[in-house]
Design a protein around this motif. Structure first.
Motif, PDB file in Angstrom:
ATOM      1  N   ASN A  42       0.844  -1.193   0.000  1.00 53.14           N
ATOM      2  CA  ASN A  42       0.000   0.000   0.000  1.00 53.14           C
ATOM      3  C   ASN A  42       0.883   1.249   0.000  1.00 53.14           C
ATOM      4  O   ASN A  42       2.110   1.158  -0.108  1.00 53.14           O
ATOM      5  N   ASN A  43       0.280   2.409   0.135  1.00 48.49           N
ATOM      6  CA  ASN A  43       1.020   3.677   0.076  1.00 48.49           C
ATOM      7  C   ASN A  43       2.014   3.844   1.211  1.00 48.49           C
ATOM      8  O   ASN A  43       2.995   4.576   1.067  1.00 48.49           O
ATOM      9  N   GLU A  44       1.780   3.220   2.338  1.00 44.17           N
ATOM     10  CA  GLU A  44       2.686   3.330   3.484  1.00 44.17           C
ATOM     11  C   GLU A  44       3.744   2.229   3.477  1.00 44.17           C
ATOM     12  O   GLU A  44       4.416   2.001   4.471  1.00 44.17           O
ATOM     13  N   LYS A  45       3.871   1.511   2.365  1.00 37.17           N
ATOM     14  CA  LYS A  45       4.847   0.420   2.223  1.00 37.17           C
ATOM     15  C   LYS A  45       4.567  -0.745   3.161  1.00 37.17           C
ATOM     16  O   LYS A  45       5.453  -1.493   3.534  1.00 37.17           O
ATOM     17  N   LYS A  46       3.325  -0.895   3.564  1.00 34.42           N
ATOM     18  CA  LYS A  46       2.902  -2.069   4.332  1.00 34.42           C
ATOM     19  C   LYS A  46       2.457  -3.136   3.344  1.00 34.42           C
ATOM     20  O   LYS A  46       2.011  -2.844   2.246  1.00 34.42           O
TER      21      LYS A  46
END
Length: 54
Positions: A42-46
């Motif tokens: 996702n956008n938060e690199k999760k």
């Protein structure tokens, strides 16, 4: 031939360089059980891990 894909579960977890190996192993081992596993970032690199029934 159209196949229905049902999402069984989704979880967001900490990303790790080896997660794709687990997903690959699960897909190879459990495809006969009509299960499929996905991994996305996702956008938060999760990492977003999803289990599907095909």
């Amino acid at each position: 031939m159209e196949r229905n894909v049902e999402v069984l579960s989704t979880i967001t977890i900490q990303n790790s360089p080896d997660l794709y190996k687990i997903v690959d192993c699960l897909n190879r081992t459990l495809k006969e059980k009509n299960l499929m596993f996905g991994l996305a970032l996702n956008n938060e690199k999760k990492a977003i891990f999803t289990i599907y029934r095909t």
